[in-house]
Design a protein around this motif. Structure first.
Motif, PDB file in Angstrom:
ATOM      1  N   ASP A 162     -20.965 -55.452  -8.059  1.00  0.00           N
ATOM      2  CA  ASP A 162     -20.869 -54.078  -7.581  1.00  0.00           C
ATOM      3  C   ASP A 162     -19.706 -53.315  -8.202  1.00  0.00           C
ATOM      4  N   ASP A 163     -19.036 -53.872  -9.194  1.00  0.00           N
ATOM      5  CA  ASP A 163     -17.989 -53.176  -9.944  1.00  0.00           C
ATOM      6  C   ASP A 163     -18.545 -52.789 -11.309  1.00  0.00           C
ATOM      7  N   PHE A 164     -18.296 -51.566 -11.727  1.00  0.00           N
ATOM      8  CA  PHE A 164     -18.774 -51.162 -13.042  1.00  0.00           C
ATOM      9  C   PHE A 164     -17.852 -50.107 -13.648  1.00  0.00           C
ATOM     10  N   VAL A 165     -17.939 -49.977 -14.960  1.00  0.00           N
ATOM     11  CA  VAL A 165     -17.195 -48.963 -15.695  1.00  0.00           C
ATOM     12  C   VAL A 165     -18.159 -48.228 -16.619  1.00  0.00           C
ATOM     13  N   VAL A 166     -17.895 -46.942 -16.822  1.00  0.00           N
ATOM     14  CA  VAL A 166     -18.626 -46.127 -17.789  1.00  0.00           C
ATOM     15  C   VAL A 166     -17.582 -45.466 -18.679  1.00  0.00           C
ATOM     16  N   PHE A 167     -17.731 -45.582 -19.995  1.00  0.00           N
ATOM     17  CA  PHE A 167     -16.742 -44.947 -20.863  1.00  0.00           C
ATOM     18  C   PHE A 167     -17.390 -44.185 -22.015  1.00  0.00           C
ATOM     19  N   HIS A 168     -16.717 -43.084 -22.364  1.00  0.00           N
ATOM     20  CA  HIS A 168     -17.161 -42.205 -23.450  1.00  0.00           C
ATOM     21  C   HIS A 168     -15.969 -41.351 -23.880  1.00  0.00           C
ATOM     22  N   ALA A 169     -15.996 -40.867 -25.109  1.00  0.00           N
ATOM     23  CA  ALA A 169     -14.877 -40.064 -25.635  1.00  0.00           C
ATOM     24  C   ALA A 169     -14.816 -38.676 -25.006  1.00  0.00           C
ATOM     25  N   ASP A 170     -15.925 -38.201 -24.441  1.00  0.00           N
ATOM     26  CA  ASP A 170     -16.002 -36.851 -23.867  1.00  0.00           C
ATOM     27  C   ASP A 170     -15.847 -36.938 -22.351  1.00  0.00           C
ATOM     28  N   LEU A 171     -14.826 -36.288 -21.818  1.00  0.00           N
ATOM     29  CA  LEU A 171     -14.566 -36.307 -20.374  1.00  0.00           C
ATOM     30  C   LEU A 171     -15.734 -35.710 -19.591  1.00  0.00           C
ATOM     31  N   THR A 172     -16.329 -34.634 -20.103  1.00  0.00           N
ATOM     32  CA  THR A 172     -17.427 -33.970 -19.404  1.00  0.00           C
ATOM     33  C   THR A 172     -18.612 -34.914 -19.212  1.00  0.00           C
ATOM     34  N   ILE A 173     -18.910 -35.697 -20.245  1.00  0.00           N
ATOM     35  CA  ILE A 173     -20.030 -36.641 -20.153  1.00  0.00           C
ATOM     36  C   ILE A 173     -19.751 -37.711 -19.104  1.00  0.00           C
ATOM     37  N   VAL A 174     -18.513 -38.210 -19.049  1.00  0.00           N
ATOM     38  CA  VAL A 174     -18.160 -39.219 -18.050  1.00  0.00           C
ATOM     39  C   VAL A 174     -18.294 -38.644 -16.641  1.00  0.00           C
ATOM     40  N   GLN A 175     -17.882 -37.391 -16.454  1.00  0.00           N
ATOM     41  CA  GLN A 175     -18.006 -36.757 -15.144  1.00  0.00           C
ATOM     42  C   GLN A 175     -19.474 -36.573 -14.763  1.00  0.00           C
ATOM     43  N   GLN A 176     -20.310 -36.220 -15.737  1.00  0.00           N
ATOM     44  CA  GLN A 176     -21.740 -36.081 -15.474  1.00  0.00           C
ATOM     45  C   GLN A 176     -22.369 -37.427 -15.117  1.00  0.00           C
ATOM     46  N   CYS A 177     -21.903 -38.488 -15.792  1.00  0.00           N
ATOM     47  CA  CYS A 177     -22.391 -39.837 -15.475  1.00  0.00           C
ATOM     48  C   CYS A 177     -22.098 -40.182 -14.022  1.00  0.00           C
ATOM     49  N   GLN A 178     -20.906 -39.841 -13.555  1.00  0.00           N
ATOM     50  CA  GLN A 178     -20.545 -40.133 -12.174  1.00  0.00           C
ATOM     51  C   GLN A 178     -21.494 -39.436 -11.206  1.00  0.00           C
ATOM     52  N   GLN A 179     -21.811 -38.165 -11.467  1.00  0.00           N
ATOM     53  CA  GLN A 179     -22.701 -37.432 -10.572  1.00  0.00           C
ATOM     54  C   GLN A 179     -24.117 -38.007 -10.595  1.00  0.00           C
ATOM     55  N   ILE A 180     -24.590 -38.387 -11.787  1.00  0.00           N
ATOM     56  CA  ILE A 180     -25.932 -38.974 -11.909  1.00  0.00           C
ATOM     57  C   ILE A 180     -26.014 -40.293 -11.141  1.00  0.00           C
ATOM     58  N   LEU A 181     -24.984 -41.118 -11.286  1.00  0.00           N
ATOM     59  CA  LEU A 181     -24.980 -42.416 -10.620  1.00  0.00           C
ATOM     60  C   LEU A 181     -24.851 -42.278  -9.109  1.00  0.00           C
ATOM     61  N   VAL A 182     -24.089 -41.296  -8.638  1.00  0.00           N
ATOM     62  CA  VAL A 182     -23.970 -41.059  -7.195  1.00  0.00           C
ATOM     63  C   VAL A 182     -25.336 -40.745  -6.598  1.00  0.00           C
ATOM     64  N   GLU A 183     -26.105 -39.892  -7.273  1.00  0.00           N
ATOM     65  CA  GLU A 183     -27.429 -39.514  -6.780  1.00  0.00           C
ATOM     66  C   GLU A 183     -28.389 -40.704  -6.838  1.00  0.00           C
ATOM     67  N   TRP A 184     -28.286 -41.518  -7.899  1.00  0.00           N
ATOM     68  CA  TRP A 184     -29.181 -42.674  -8.033  1.00  0.00           C
ATOM     69  C   TRP A 184     -28.865 -43.728  -6.978  1.00  0.00           C
ATOM     70  N   LEU A 185     -27.588 -43.998  -6.739  1.00  0.00           N
ATOM     71  CA  LEU A 185     -27.187 -44.997  -5.751  1.00  0.00           C
ATOM     72  C   LEU A 185     -27.594 -44.587  -4.338  1.00  0.00           C
ATOM     73  N   ALA A 186     -27.623 -43.274  -4.087  1.00  0.00           N
ATOM     74  CA  ALA A 186     -27.997 -42.790  -2.748  1.00  0.00           C
ATOM     75  C   ALA A 186     -29.422 -43.209  -2.407  1.00  0.00           C
ATOM     76  N   GLN A 187     -30.288 -43.362  -3.398  1.00  0.00           N
ATOM     77  CA  GLN A 187     -31.664 -43.791  -3.157  1.00  0.00           C
ATOM     78  C   GLN A 187     -31.717 -45.231  -2.632  1.00  0.00           C
ATOM     79  N   MET A 188     -30.674 -46.022  -2.961  1.00  0.00           N
ATOM     80  CA  MET A 188     -30.582 -47.393  -2.458  1.00  0.00           C
ATOM     81  C   MET A 188     -29.664 -47.491  -1.243  1.00  0.00           C
ATOM     82  N   GLY A 189     -29.259 -46.340  -0.700  1.00  0.00           N
ATOM     83  CA  GLY A 189     -28.397 -46.324   0.477  1.00  0.00           C
ATOM     84  C   GLY A 189     -26.938 -46.611   0.173  1.00  0.00           C
ATOM     85  N   LEU A 190     -26.521 -46.452  -1.085  1.00  0.00           N
ATOM     86  CA  LEU A 190     -25.176 -46.837  -1.509  1.00  0.00           C
ATOM     87  C   LEU A 190     -24.341 -45.630  -1.910  1.00  0.00           C
ATOM     88  N   THR A 191     -23.025 -45.791  -1.796  1.00  0.00           N
ATOM     89  CA  THR A 191     -22.078 -44.746  -2.198  1.00  0.00           C
ATOM     90  C   THR A 191     -20.923 -45.379  -2.973  1.00  0.00           C
TER      91      THR A 191
END
Length: 562
Positions: free
Chosen positions: A272-301
């Motif tokens: 349940d630990d993970f990292v996402v990395f990219h040279a562009d800060l905006t892309i990393v922030q977008q990844c966080q939002q996408i993953l938050v929405e995806w995890l919510a489907q499994m009841g996770l935050t």
């Protein structure tokens, strides 16, 4: 006595090979998308006496937690009871409640982690189901998923991170899923598993069985209980798809101005630990939002306090680098450290270092202190016996990183603790007497903490004596069920389909022939050779053996006979 002899004389190696062949067939059928074959083979395996025996052996003999009782109070089984349990294992769609056990979280915090301990019978049935379910999902799991998977581990995840940031500094989403095992949506998980009806009912029964805590029953409407044999696999299934999601959201594209490809973000997950990395800060922030929405489907935050965005080289929101699986990962600008270079020899201006984290070092020191405190009245030999496994285990774990400085610091710190321990035992003796009593100064070994025993000199292990050796990451989406016995024997030193001596030699020789030094390939004919031939007095021991191609063996034998 007959049943006892039967259990103890079971040909386990033969059973393991039989079950592994079935698992390999399940893996291959799942890999090619043949669902009917997967279900048919899984049912065959679950009905197999060999698989049932291995499942019972795992929970009653092999497992370190075998002495932990469930709600029925049974901690262990006699050989007769093991055989009886083998004959009783069935998918009946029923399960007894788990017993709640609270264990402290790492780091000595007051917070505790809840475990749900199933009965021995349920544990055995879960082990049997895992034998059938795991190869199906091993064919599906993503390349950068490393936690609770056979043939993969922490060091593979760390090496994947190193490879991802080696040539470029990047922003990192360092995330932790909040109470993952406790919050998984059970209906969403069952729908994702999508297995045949009998097995689905059994898994649902385990998830809904409830828990006994201090004499009171509580319903379990969410999550999968930690402590069950099947729970880590179920958690991995629940989290499967994160890496694919990110790659689909940010595909590899061509940048005309930069005249190069824009690489997608990297996601690396360990449980349940993970990292996402990219040279562009905006892309990393977008990844966080996408993953938050995806995890919510499994009841996770995501855990708000343990999730943050940082940078591997420069300060970002007051942080540089991140901690992952006990290591600190960060980059240092050229100056204090020599700069790294790319494949063309161009200086990068920074150096990537992965070292033991400060938290890991402090926890290790605390554990060593506790051992010293518990052994105030023990002999020196007993103290060394207690310290050595902890020192060697911790040092071996961190031996794949840049750990020499940490090792030396720990050895210096431990010397002071041992000196205080010895002084406390002999408050009226001089430091000179204590030094010669507990350290090998008289034997020209300096400050080596050692005790004299009837077997000889017993020395305390040193962190700094551990060799630093870089870990070789598991290849891509490789799985232990892919039947490449040469590859997995070379990595692990064992394989169900390979003679134990051959597997050990493959690992020792790193998969290469000892004569021609070429890598062994699938379908090569391998033979064991004696360095010193038995006709000349050579022993049939592992240190006198080497693995050769058959044609190399023929040439060596001809030369030996001259």
């Amino acid at each position: 006595m007959k049943l006892m002899r039967e259990w103890r004389t079971i040909p386990w190696r033969k059973l393991e090979r039989k079950v592994f062949k079935l698992q390999t067939r399940i893996f291959k059928a799942s890999h090619r998308g043949d669902v009917k074959a997967v279900r048919r083979l899984q049912k065959t395996l679950i009905r197999s006496w060999s698989a049932k025996s291995l499942a019972v052996r795992r929970v009653s003999q092999d497992n370190q937690g075998k002495r932990t009782a469930g709600v029925d109070g049974i901690k262990s089984l006699t050989p007769e009871q093991r055989l009886e349990l083998v004959s009783q294992l069935r998918l009946l769609g029923r399960a007894k409640p788990t017993r709640r056990v609270w264990i402290p979280k790492p780091g000595g915090k007051a917070e505790k982690r809840p475990l749900g301990i199933p009965t021995l019978a349920d544990r055995a049935l879960q082990a049997l189901v895992k034998l059938a379910l795991e190869p199906e999902w091993e064919a599906r799991f993503e390349a950068n998923s490393y936690g609770f998977r056979p043939g993969r581990g922490c060091h593979d995840a760390i090496e994947a991170i190193y490879n991802g940031i080696l040539l470029k500094a990047k922003y990192v989403l360092d995330a932790d899923i909040s109470k993952c095992f406790d919050q998984i949506d059970q209906d969403a998980l069952l729908a994702k598993i999508n297995t045949f009806a009998t097995l689905r009912r059994q898994i649902r029964a385990w998830l809904k069985s409830g828990v006994w805590d201090q004499g009171q029953w509580f319903a379990t409407t969410t999550g999968t209980p930690q402590g069950g044999v099947l729970s880590p696999l179920l958690a991995n299934i629940a989290l499967h798809g994160m890496e694919t999601l990110i790659k689909q959201a940010f595909p590899k594209t061509w940048d005309a101005q930069m005249k190069g490809h824009i690489q997608p973000p990297h996601l690396i997950r360990y449980a349940d630990d993970f990292v996402v990395f990219h040279a562009d800060l905006t892309i990393v922030q977008q990844c966080q939002q996408i993953l938050v929405e995806w995890l919510a489907q499994m009841g996770l935050t995501l855990h708000p306090e343990k999730t943050r965005i940082t940078h591997t080289l420069h300060p970002h929101e007051g942080h540089i680098g991140f901690d992952f699986l006990g290591f600190t990962v960060r980059q240092f600008p050229a100056g204090k450290h020599h700069t790294a270079h790319n494949a063309y020899g161009t200086p990068l201006g920074f150096k990537t270092l992965i070292q033991p984290s400060r938290t890991s070092i402090q926890r290790h020191q605390q554990k060593l202190k506790q051992i010293l405190q518990r052994h105030q009245a023990a002999t020196q030999s007993q103290l060394i016996d207690a310290l050595n496994p902890v020192i060697i285990g911790w040092s071996n774990y961190f031996s794949t990183g840049v750990s020499s400085h940490a090792y030396q610091g720990l050895d210096n710190w431990l010397y002071i603790q041992l000196k205080n321990w010895a002084t406390h035992r002999h408050p009226r003796k001089s430091q000179h007497w204590i030094a010669h009593r507990y350290w090998l100064i008289d034997r020209d070994e300096g400050w080596t903490f050692a005790a004299s025993t009837p077997e000889g000199i017993q020395r305390l292990a040193r962190h700094s004596h551990t060799a630093i050796q870089r870990h070789i990451k598991v290849q891509g989406q490789r799985s232990v069920f892919d039947a490449d016995w040469i590859y997995w024997s070379t990595r692990m030193g064992r394989h169900p389909q390979v003679n134990q001596r051959v597997a050990r030699l493959l690992k020792r020789q790193q998969g290469k022939c000892a004569v021609c030094h070429l890598f062994f390939k699938d379908r090569d004919l391998l033979e064991i050779d004696h360095f010193i031939p038995r006709a000349q007095g050579g022993k049939d021991e592992i240190n006198n053996l080497q693995l050769l191609h058959r044609h190399c063996h023929d040439v060596k034998s001809a030369n030996d006979s001259r």
